[in-house]
Enzyme design. Sequence first.
Site, PDB file in Angstrom:
ATOM      1  N   ASP A 168      -3.366  -6.768 -14.400  1.00 54.32           N
ATOM      2  CA  ASP A 168      -2.587  -6.630 -13.171  1.00 54.32           C
ATOM      3  C   ASP A 168      -3.047  -7.744 -12.243  1.00 54.32           C
ATOM      4  O   ASP A 168      -4.247  -7.905 -12.012  1.00 54.32           O
ATOM      5  CB  ASP A 168      -2.757  -5.262 -12.511  1.00 54.32           C
ATOM      6  CG  ASP A 168      -1.575  -4.980 -11.592  1.00 54.32           C
ATOM      7  OD1 ASP A 168      -0.429  -4.909 -12.106  1.00 54.32           O
ATOM      8  OD2 ASP A 168      -1.761  -4.893 -10.368  1.00 54.32           O
ATOM      9  N   HIS A 222      -7.815 -17.272 -12.341  1.00 54.24           N
ATOM     10  CA  HIS A 222      -8.222 -15.910 -12.032  1.00 54.24           C
ATOM     11  C   HIS A 222      -8.331 -15.081 -13.311  1.00 54.24           C
ATOM     12  O   HIS A 222      -9.231 -14.275 -13.488  1.00 54.24           O
ATOM     13  CB  HIS A 222      -7.205 -15.278 -11.073  1.00 54.24           C
ATOM     14  CG  HIS A 222      -5.769 -15.475 -11.476  1.00 54.24           C
ATOM     15  ND1 HIS A 222      -5.275 -16.692 -11.910  1.00 54.24           N
ATOM     16  CD2 HIS A 222      -4.720 -14.616 -11.553  1.00 54.24           C
ATOM     17  CE1 HIS A 222      -3.995 -16.563 -12.217  1.00 54.24           C
ATOM     18  NE2 HIS A 222      -3.641 -15.320 -12.013  1.00 54.24           N
ATOM     19  N   HIS A 232       4.325  -6.848 -20.509  1.00 53.34           N
ATOM     20  CA  HIS A 232       5.663  -7.279 -20.912  1.00 53.34           C
ATOM     21  C   HIS A 232       5.994  -8.636 -20.306  1.00 53.34           C
ATOM     22  O   HIS A 232       7.129  -9.071 -20.325  1.00 53.34           O
ATOM     23  CB  HIS A 232       6.707  -6.229 -20.508  1.00 53.34           C
ATOM     24  CG  HIS A 232       6.640  -4.977 -21.344  1.00 53.34           C
ATOM     25  ND1 HIS A 232       5.646  -4.040 -21.179  1.00 53.34           N
ATOM     26  CD2 HIS A 232       7.415  -4.528 -22.363  1.00 53.34           C
ATOM     27  CE1 HIS A 232       5.827  -3.054 -22.060  1.00 53.34           C
ATOM     28  NE2 HIS A 232       6.895  -3.324 -22.784  1.00 53.34           N
ATOM     29  N   ASN A 233       4.976  -9.285 -19.722  1.00 52.49           N
ATOM     30  CA  ASN A 233       5.171 -10.597 -19.108  1.00 52.49           C
ATOM     31  C   ASN A 233       4.743 -11.660 -20.135  1.00 52.49           C
ATOM     32  O   ASN A 233       3.562 -11.762 -20.480  1.00 52.49           O
ATOM     33  CB  ASN A 233       4.314 -10.667 -17.839  1.00 52.49           C
ATOM     34  CG  ASN A 233       4.416 -11.995 -17.139  1.00 52.49           C
ATOM     35  OD1 ASN A 233       4.447 -13.044 -17.768  1.00 52.49           O
ATOM     36  ND2 ASN A 233       4.451 -11.945 -15.818  1.00 52.49           N
ATOM     37  N   PHE A 264       3.724 -20.060 -15.355  1.00 52.21           N
ATOM     38  CA  PHE A 264       4.764 -19.060 -15.080  1.00 52.21           C
ATOM     39  C   PHE A 264       4.632 -18.578 -13.640  1.00 52.21           C
ATOM     40  O   PHE A 264       3.714 -18.982 -12.915  1.00 52.21           O
ATOM     41  CB  PHE A 264       4.668 -17.882 -16.071  1.00 52.21           C
ATOM     42  CG  PHE A 264       3.413 -17.052 -15.921  1.00 52.21           C
ATOM     43  CD1 PHE A 264       2.220 -17.453 -16.501  1.00 52.21           C
ATOM     44  CD2 PHE A 264       3.423 -15.852 -15.203  1.00 52.21           C
ATOM     45  CE1 PHE A 264       1.064 -16.697 -16.359  1.00 52.21           C
ATOM     46  CE2 PHE A 264       2.271 -15.081 -15.059  1.00 52.21           C
ATOM     47  CZ  PHE A 264       1.090 -15.509 -15.644  1.00 52.21           C
ATOM     48  N   GLY A 265       5.532 -17.699 -13.243  1.00 39.97           N
ATOM     49  CA  GLY A 265       5.451 -17.074 -11.923  1.00 39.97           C
ATOM     50  C   GLY A 265       5.315 -18.087 -10.790  1.00 39.97           C
ATOM     51  O   GLY A 265       6.083 -19.043 -10.681  1.00 39.97           O
ATOM     52  N   TYR A 266       4.307 -17.876  -9.949  1.00 37.90           N
ATOM     53  CA  TYR A 266       4.104 -18.690  -8.746  1.00 37.90           C
ATOM     54  C   TYR A 266       3.315 -19.986  -9.010  1.00 37.90           C
ATOM     55  O   TYR A 266       2.920 -20.654  -8.058  1.00 37.90           O
ATOM     56  CB  TYR A 266       3.350 -17.874  -7.693  1.00 37.90           C
ATOM     57  CG  TYR A 266       4.103 -16.693  -7.118  1.00 37.90           C
ATOM     58  CD1 TYR A 266       4.619 -16.733  -5.821  1.00 37.90           C
ATOM     59  CD2 TYR A 266       4.284 -15.523  -7.843  1.00 37.90           C
ATOM     60  CE1 TYR A 266       5.287 -15.637  -5.269  1.00 37.90           C
ATOM     61  CE2 TYR A 266       4.959 -14.427  -7.317  1.00 37.90           C
ATOM     62  CZ  TYR A 266       5.452 -14.496  -6.036  1.00 37.90           C
ATOM     63  OH  TYR A 266       6.110 -13.414  -5.498  1.00 37.90           O
ATOM     64  N   ASP A 267       3.090 -20.339 -10.275  1.00 33.79           N
ATOM     65  CA  ASP A 267       2.278 -21.525 -10.582  1.00 33.79           C
ATOM     66  C   ASP A 267       2.754 -22.813  -9.901  1.00 33.79           C
ATOM     67  O   ASP A 267       1.920 -23.617  -9.480  1.00 33.79           O
ATOM     68  CB  ASP A 267       2.204 -21.736 -12.105  1.00 33.79           C
ATOM     69  CG  ASP A 267       1.159 -20.840 -12.751  1.00 33.79           C
ATOM     70  OD1 ASP A 267       0.301 -20.303 -12.023  1.00 33.79           O
ATOM     71  OD2 ASP A 267       1.201 -20.678 -13.985  1.00 33.79           O
ATOM     72  N   LYS A 305       1.868 -14.122 -19.214  1.00 37.21           N
ATOM     73  CA  LYS A 305       0.534 -13.514 -19.298  1.00 37.21           C
ATOM     74  C   LYS A 305       0.102 -13.367 -20.756  1.00 37.21           C
ATOM     75  O   LYS A 305      -1.033 -13.679 -21.107  1.00 37.21           O
ATOM     76  CB  LYS A 305       0.570 -12.096 -18.728  1.00 37.21           C
ATOM     77  CG  LYS A 305       0.503 -11.983 -17.250  1.00 37.21           C
ATOM     78  CD  LYS A 305       0.375 -10.483 -16.963  1.00 37.21           C
ATOM     79  CE  LYS A 305       0.554 -10.140 -15.534  1.00 37.21           C
ATOM     80  NZ  LYS A 305       0.502  -8.699 -15.310  1.00 37.21           N
TER      81      LYS A 305
HETATM   82  P1  ITT Z   1       3.126  -6.598 -16.767  1.00 37.68           P
HETATM   83  O1  ITT Z   1       2.924  -5.548 -15.711  1.00 37.68           O
HETATM   84  O2  ITT Z   1       4.062  -6.196 -17.847  1.00 37.68           O
HETATM   85  O3  ITT Z   1       1.835  -7.153 -17.288  1.00 37.68           O
HETATM   86  P2  ITT Z   1       4.157  -8.084 -14.524  1.00 37.68           P
HETATM   87  O4  ITT Z   1       4.736  -9.454 -14.395  1.00 37.68           O
HETATM   88  O5  ITT Z   1       4.992  -6.930 -13.993  1.00 37.68           O
HETATM   89  O6  ITT Z   1       3.833  -7.863 -16.056  1.00 37.68           O
HETATM   90  P3  ITT Z   1       2.177  -7.685 -12.462  1.00 37.68           P
HETATM   91  O7  ITT Z   1       2.758  -6.413 -11.959  1.00 37.68           O
HETATM   92  O8  ITT Z   1       0.691  -7.773 -12.615  1.00 37.68           O
HETATM   93  O9  ITT Z   1       2.743  -8.076 -13.879  1.00 37.68           O
HETATM   94  O10 ITT Z   1       2.703  -8.846 -11.532  1.00 37.68           O
HETATM   95  C1  ITT Z   1       1.916  -9.940 -11.227  1.00 37.68           C
HETATM   96  C2  ITT Z   1       2.771 -11.095 -10.833  1.00 37.68           C
HETATM   97  O11 ITT Z   1       1.889 -12.079 -10.213  1.00 37.68           O
HETATM   98  C3  ITT Z   1       3.365 -11.783 -12.034  1.00 37.68           C
HETATM   99  O12 ITT Z   1       4.640 -11.313 -12.348  1.00 37.68           O
HETATM  100  C4  ITT Z   1       3.354 -13.255 -11.622  1.00 37.68           C
HETATM  101  O13 ITT Z   1       4.500 -13.638 -10.993  1.00 37.68           O
HETATM  102  C5  ITT Z   1       2.231 -13.356 -10.626  1.00 37.68           C
HETATM  103  N1  ITT Z   1       1.131 -13.985 -11.329  1.00 37.68           N
HETATM  104  C6  ITT Z   1       0.071 -13.379 -11.918  1.00 37.68           C
HETATM  105  N2  ITT Z   1      -0.700 -14.279 -12.547  1.00 37.68           N
HETATM  106  C7  ITT Z   1      -0.105 -15.468 -12.361  1.00 37.68           C
HETATM  107  C8  ITT Z   1      -0.397 -16.768 -12.792  1.00 37.68           C
HETATM  108  O14 ITT Z   1      -1.441 -17.036 -13.571  1.00 37.68           O
HETATM  109  N3  ITT Z   1       0.428 -17.745 -12.414  1.00 37.68           N
HETATM  110  C9  ITT Z   1       1.503 -17.498 -11.657  1.00 37.68           C
HETATM  111  N4  ITT Z   1       1.878 -16.300 -11.232  1.00 37.68           N
HETATM  112  C10 ITT Z   1       1.071 -15.284 -11.577  1.00 37.68           C
END
Ligand code: ITT
Length: 210
Positions: free
Chosen positions: A77, A196, A17-18, A168-171, A21
């Site tokens: 994950d 990764h 749901h991200n 996204f996220g911590y990028d 990703k």
């Molecule tokens: P889903 O479970 O629905 O797939 P989620 O965001 O809850 O989405 P995770 O539990 O795997 O997924 O959380 C991993 C987190 O790590 C994610 O929310 C990002 O913030 C971070 N992350 C993973 N891959 C990343 C990337 O390529 N760049 C930046 N942050 C990343």
Amino acid sequence: MTGHRKLTPGKLIIASHNQGKVREIRALLAPFGIEPVSAAELDLPEPEETGTTFAENALLKARASAEGASCVALSDDSGLCVSALNGAPGVYTADWAEAASYEGGPGRDWYMAMGKVEGKLAELGHETDRSAYFICTLALAWPDGHSETFEGRVQGNLIWPPRGTLGFGYDPVFQPLGFDQTFAELDPQQKHDMSHRADAFKKLVDGCLT
Ligand code: ITT
């Protein structure tokens, strides 16, 4: 590589749901002619991530979608592991961003999450090791219960303040080894060549797609 079940052409669900990703996984799958549909688009429920490892959580998500839609599902994950923090936030990377959003409802605040990591590093002093890696476990689950998992990593250093608007996220705080830019400053194609997620995906391709 032998021993892995092959992925045959047809429907594939991305059990995530991200949106960040899903966008990256779509781009990685595109050269293979696979047009996936996301769990969010199908309104599939998000299972609780009760596992203590990336593989356990990836399998929980892939199995929930595979069973829910009777179709092969691919989950991801992932997380950030910081050396000086003994691998934290690790499996709890997304949890560190959980916050009351500005609109009042629950939401994720990545700036706060990046600040939390930086705050903990600052407590350890100026000379602290700033190395970290992103980890990604991809899980494929079939409706008959069969599953496969693949793990990938990318090593880098954390920078502060955050830079860049892509990804996204911590990028914005992650600078992969050998680069002056963060993942949020690099062209998405460059991230797809070495992330990764890309590393895990290469193993999935070797095992299940060729
Ligand atoms: P889903 O479970 O629905 O797939 P989620 O965001 O809850 O989405 P995770 O539990 O795997 O997924 O959380 C991993 C987190 O790590 C994610 O929310 C990002 O913030 C971070 N992350 C993973 N891959 C990343 C990337 O390529 N760049 C930046 N942050 C990343």
